[in-house]
Design a protein around this motif. Structure first.
Motif, PDB file in Angstrom:
ATOM      1  N   LEU A   1      32.168  12.345  10.225  1.00 15.29           N
ATOM      2  CA  LEU A   1      31.989  13.253   9.092  1.00 15.29           C
ATOM      3  C   LEU A   1      33.002  14.389   9.127  1.00 15.29           C
TER       4      LEU A   1
ATOM      5  N   VAL B   1      23.828  15.451   4.339  1.00 14.14           N
ATOM      6  CA  VAL B   1      25.206  15.565   3.855  1.00 14.14           C
ATOM      7  C   VAL B   1      25.224  16.131   2.436  1.00 14.14           C
TER       8      VAL B   1
ATOM      9  N   VAL C   1      29.035   8.483   2.961  1.00 12.34           N
ATOM     10  CA  VAL C   1      27.677   8.965   3.227  1.00 12.34           C
ATOM     11  C   VAL C   1      26.845   7.870   3.887  1.00 12.34           C
TER      12      VAL C   1
ATOM     13  N   PHE D   1      35.049  14.966   5.751  1.00 13.49           N
ATOM     14  CA  PHE D   1      34.550  16.053   4.914  1.00 13.49           C
ATOM     15  C   PHE D   1      35.707  16.824   4.282  1.00 13.49           C
TER      16      PHE D   1
ATOM     17  N   ARG E   1      21.755  11.103   5.366  1.00 12.81           N
ATOM     18  CA  ARG E   1      22.427  11.048   4.070  1.00 12.81           C
ATOM     19  C   ARG E   1      22.029  12.239   3.207  1.00 12.81           C
TER      20      ARG E   1
END
Length: 289
Positions: free
Chosen positions: A221, A274, A238, A225, A271
């Motif tokens: 991530l 996020v 995701v 990101f 998920r």
């Protein structure tokens, strides 16, 4: 059973040194249950309720120092801006009466893999302060848990405080159980983003012999990101993050849930976390614009 009741921290450390098998008690929300049901019969109880500094909290060289006896209610009401994920976890702890008595120090001392405070401590890379007559040392939460109800704390040491770094990005905590209140987590998950270092922290609860991190998920991530614009990650990103979180778990089947369900629940919570992180990160960018 002996009952030791020191009135100062120095007396408490001396008592623990002289009676290393004494069980510390302050809120009593776990220890007294075990005693009442005959699950535990220690040779001595070490009562820490008269030690005022264990309920202190305040800044400490870039950290929030949280005394081991600070109750969950105080975290919720006074410290939620300094420890967002931990405050969310504190709100999920049992009933108001338990939250008035229970503390993060007690959660650490019991070291149950299902403890609600553990995932946020892992996610933010908190420090656990341990003290004895020999001195004080600090252990990263990520190195504190050694096994089911086993930790880095030595027999003559007491947990004096937890040190939480200043929040540098969105944080969240979620858990799933058989009902909304008064429930031990079937699984729990915490996510913390550090926008300055551009790193991701995670914590998994009630899905392994100890609280766990999802290290591969953190790396994934952090690399995917959008730290500059907070654009929404792709559905594939995701989904993959959720899969990596679930794969880091080491759950078992028990009366609260199956291993398969725990992995599925962690994937869903990851998920969602996020999505919450992106929303909160955008708000922070907008405030700073």
């Amino acid at each position: 059973m002996d009952f030791l009741s020191p009135s100062t921290w120095e007396e408490a450390l001396a008592a623990k040194s002289a009676h290393p098998d004494a069980v510390p008690i302050m809120g009593g929300t776990d220890v007294m249950v075990e005693l009442n049901f005959g699950r535990r019969r220690p040779p001595a109880l070490l009562d820490l309720t008269r030690i005022p500094q264990l309920r202190d909290h305040g800044p400490d060289d870039g950290y929030l120092r949280l005394g081991a006896g600070v109750p969950y209610t105080t975290i919720i009401e006074r410290l939620r801006d300094r420890s967002p994920a931990l405050a969310q976890a504190a709100r999920a702890v049992a009933s108001p009466q338990i939250r008035n008595r229970g503390s993060v120090g007690g959660n650490l001392g019991g070291a149950s893999p299902a403890g609600d405070a553990h995932p946020p401590l892992l996610a933010v890379d908190a420090l656990v302060e341990l003290a004895s007559v020999r001195g004080v040392r600090r252990v990263a939460a990520r190195e504190f848990y050694h096994g089911p109800r086993r930790t880095a704390r030595r027999d003559d040491e007491l947990i004096s405080a937890v040190l939480l770094p200043e929040p540098a990005g969105p944080q969240s905590f979620s858990k799933i159980g058989t009902r909304n209140a008064m429930v031990i987590a079937v699984a729990s998950f915490s996510l913390a983003l550090d926008a300055q270092a551009r790193t991701v922290g995670t914590g998994i609860g009630s899905a392994g012999p100890t609280p766990l991190r999802a290290i591969e998920a953190e790396k994934f991530l952090a690399s995917e990101f959008d730290w500059d614009g907070a654009a929404s990650p792709s559905p594939a990103t995701v989904t993959r993050f959720g899969e990596l979180v679930a794969s880091a778990a080491r759950p078992i089947d028990d009366v609260r849930g199956s291993a398969h369900y725990r992995r599925h629940a962690l994937s869903v919570m990851a998920r969602r976390a996020v999505s919450w992180a992106v929303t909160d990160y955008r708000k922070e960018i907008a405030r700073c614009a």
